[in-house]
Scaffold this motif. Structure first.
Motif, PDB file in Angstrom:
ATOM      1  N   PRO A 146      -3.703  -5.412   3.154  1.00  0.00           N
ATOM      2  CA  PRO A 146      -2.574  -4.591   2.724  1.00  0.00           C
ATOM      3  C   PRO A 146      -1.658  -5.362   1.800  1.00  0.00           C
TER       4      PRO A 146
ATOM      5  N   HIS B 240      -2.476  -2.073  11.080  1.00  0.00           N
ATOM      6  CA  HIS B 240      -3.141  -1.697   9.836  1.00  0.00           C
ATOM      7  C   HIS B 240      -4.392  -0.867  10.122  1.00  0.00           C
TER       8      HIS B 240
ATOM      9  N   ASP C 235       2.938  -0.799   3.706  1.00  0.00           N
ATOM     10  CA  ASP C 235       1.986  -1.571   2.909  1.00  0.00           C
ATOM     11  C   ASP C 235       0.719  -0.763   2.699  1.00  0.00           C
ATOM     12  N   VAL C 236       0.306  -0.669   1.444  1.00  0.00           N
ATOM     13  CA  VAL C 236      -0.881   0.101   1.075  1.00  0.00           C
ATOM     14  C   VAL C 236      -1.777  -0.770   0.217  1.00  0.00           C
ATOM     15  N   GLY C 237      -3.051  -0.808   0.524  1.00  0.00           N
ATOM     16  CA  GLY C 237      -4.011  -1.549  -0.280  1.00  0.00           C
ATOM     17  C   GLY C 237      -5.114  -0.625  -0.765  1.00  0.00           C
ATOM     18  N   ILE C 238      -5.395  -0.654  -2.059  1.00  0.00           N
ATOM     19  CA  ILE C 238      -6.457   0.179  -2.628  1.00  0.00           C
ATOM     20  C   ILE C 238      -7.466  -0.733  -3.305  1.00  0.00           C
ATOM     21  N   SER C 239      -8.734  -0.528  -2.991  1.00  0.00           N
ATOM     22  CA  SER C 239      -9.815  -1.246  -3.667  1.00  0.00           C
ATOM     23  C   SER C 239     -10.884  -0.251  -4.090  1.00  0.00           C
TER      24      SER C 239
ATOM     25  N   ALA D 253      -7.818   0.723   8.233  1.00  0.00           N
ATOM     26  CA  ALA D 253      -8.670   0.660   7.038  1.00  0.00           C
ATOM     27  C   ALA D 253      -9.530   1.908   6.958  1.00  0.00           C
TER      28      ALA D 253
ATOM     29  N   SER E 192      -5.302   0.783   4.211  1.00  0.00           N
ATOM     30  CA  SER E 192      -6.023   0.447   2.987  1.00  0.00           C
ATOM     31  C   SER E 192      -7.176   1.421   2.812  1.00  0.00           C
TER      32      SER E 192
ATOM     33  N   CYS F 288      -4.550  -2.306  -7.945  1.00  0.00           N
ATOM     34  CA  CYS F 288      -5.847  -1.982  -7.345  1.00  0.00           C
ATOM     35  C   CYS F 288      -6.811  -3.138  -7.574  1.00  0.00           C
TER      36      CYS F 288
ATOM     37  N   GLY G 195      -9.389  -4.858   1.383  1.00  0.00           N
ATOM     38  CA  GLY G 195      -8.778  -4.191   2.520  1.00  0.00           C
ATOM     39  C   GLY G 195      -7.468  -4.796   2.967  1.00  0.00           C
TER      40      GLY G 195
ATOM     41  N   SER H 204       3.397   4.262  -0.439  1.00  0.00           N
ATOM     42  CA  SER H 204       3.700   2.897  -0.855  1.00  0.00           C
ATOM     43  C   SER H 204       5.183   2.581  -0.804  1.00  0.00           C
TER      44      SER H 204
END
Length: 350
Positions: free
Chosen positions: A323, A121, A179-183, A123, A156, A221, A321, A175
């Motif tokens: 994922p 992963h 795995d994608v994480g958005i904050s 970040a 992320s 999100c 952060g 996506s």
């Protein structure tokens, strides 16, 4: 400036080969209103995937930071200290002297393709914002996201920038394969406080529009409610207003983080506090007398209040952060390489 201080890996070879040399730096200024007073130092980095410190509480080990310094000019930004490593000023210099790693996209693609890279992963936005104003000119993120997508590498992004919506199609494509994480970071919604403490950022309402737009395109999100500023944004009514606005944006979660004041940021923030809220200086000195972090009792109180409000508004906490698989919207068609060895150390947000 001590450009040679940025080494690929301390002790990795004779004289610790620099990430980039002084002869590789091109300094530019632009006359356009959005960049007036800002100097860009364009460099060709030798490494772009960096290991976070071993003591970090983050659930990832690797970061990518295409910029150093940040035009968001948040007075509390912990990353200010990193500018001192280059003999640059951690106050106004951090806000206006921006280092741009112009070869970040191609360098990342090469490192991701290395047989030594294990696809861990990555970040982004954990040091300075990769969607600050400079990104509008240099457009490094589309190439970075394309490389991550093509290698199906999980990642992320944490941002205060509305410019992330420019890359919405790439985020949706990524996506579908990883795995994608958005904050999005929104610590408070008070417009007067925002104008003085985060003068270079989009307004909190615009950031929450980003959360809403991502959700409308099938991208969940979360919101990092950071920082909560003691005695300035921590009143129960203020916390409620902020969590209510976050919930109304359709955020998947909200996670609070109380202000921490590390060296570099502490001096700049306290100077700002003395100018705008002098009656609070002594209270801050007492609250942060033991170091960079507010006392545990205070952090627990804020966390409890925000989590209770989040539950009331139908949200839950998460770790920024982390994922997560982002479902594709209905109807959507589907140099030296990095190694697993420790690389240069970057500070992390938490």
């Amino acid at each position: 400036m001590r450009w040679e201080n940025l080494t690929v890996e301390p002790g990795s070879g004779p004289a610790d080969a620099a990430l980039f040399g002084a002869d590789a730096v091109t300094t530019r200024t632009f006359d356009s209103p959005e960049f007036r007073g800002i100097t860009f130092h364009e460099i060709r980095a030798r490494s772009i995937i960096n290991r976070v410190p071993g003591a970090s509480r983050m659930p990832f080990e690797w970061t990518v930071n295409p910029y150093r310094g940040c035009t968001h000019a948040c007075v509390y930004c912990f990353a200010r200290r990193t500018h001192s490593y280059l003999d640059l000023d951690t106050g106004l210099g951090f806000d206006s002297q921006i280092v741009v790693k112009v070869n970040a996209p191609e360098l990342l693609r090469r490192q991701l393709g290395s047989r030594h890279w294990l696809g861990e992963h990555i970040a982004m936005g954990t040091n300075v914002d990769c969607y600050q104003r400079a990104e509008g000119r240099y457009r490094l993120m589309p190439g970075i996201l394309t490389a991550l997508r093509d290698h199906a590498n999980p990642f992320s992004i944490l941002t205060k920038g509305t410019l992330i919506l420019r890359d919405l199609d790439l985020l949706v494509q990524a996506s579908q394969v990883t795995d994608v994480g958005i904050s999005v970071s929104v610590g408070f919604t008070d417009p007067d406080l925002w104008r003085t403490v985060e003068p270079g950022t989009p307004a909190p309402e615009r950031r929450l529009d980003v959360v809403r737009a991502l959700g409308e395109h099938g991208i969940g999100c979360g919101v990092l409610m950071a920082p909560v500023l003691p005695f300035l944004s921590d009143h129960p009514a203020q916390l409620r207003a902020t969590v209510r606005a976050i919930a109304a944006s359709g955020a998947a979660s909200v996670t609070p983080l109380v202000l921490h004041l590390r060296p570099g940021a502490r001096e700049w923030y306290m100077a700002w506090l003395g100018q705008h809220h002098p009656h609070l200086v002594r209270r801050y000195e007492r609250l942060y007398a033991e170091g960079a972090y507010a006392p545990k009792w205070y952090q627990r109180r804020i966390t409890r209040q925000v989590h209770e409000l989040a539950q009331e508004y139908g949200m839950g906490p998460t770790r920024a952060g982390m994922p997560r698989r982002i479902p594709a919207p209905v109807g959507t068609d589907s140099a030296e390489p990095a190694t697993g060895a420790p690389g240069p150390v970057q500070l992390t947000l938490l």
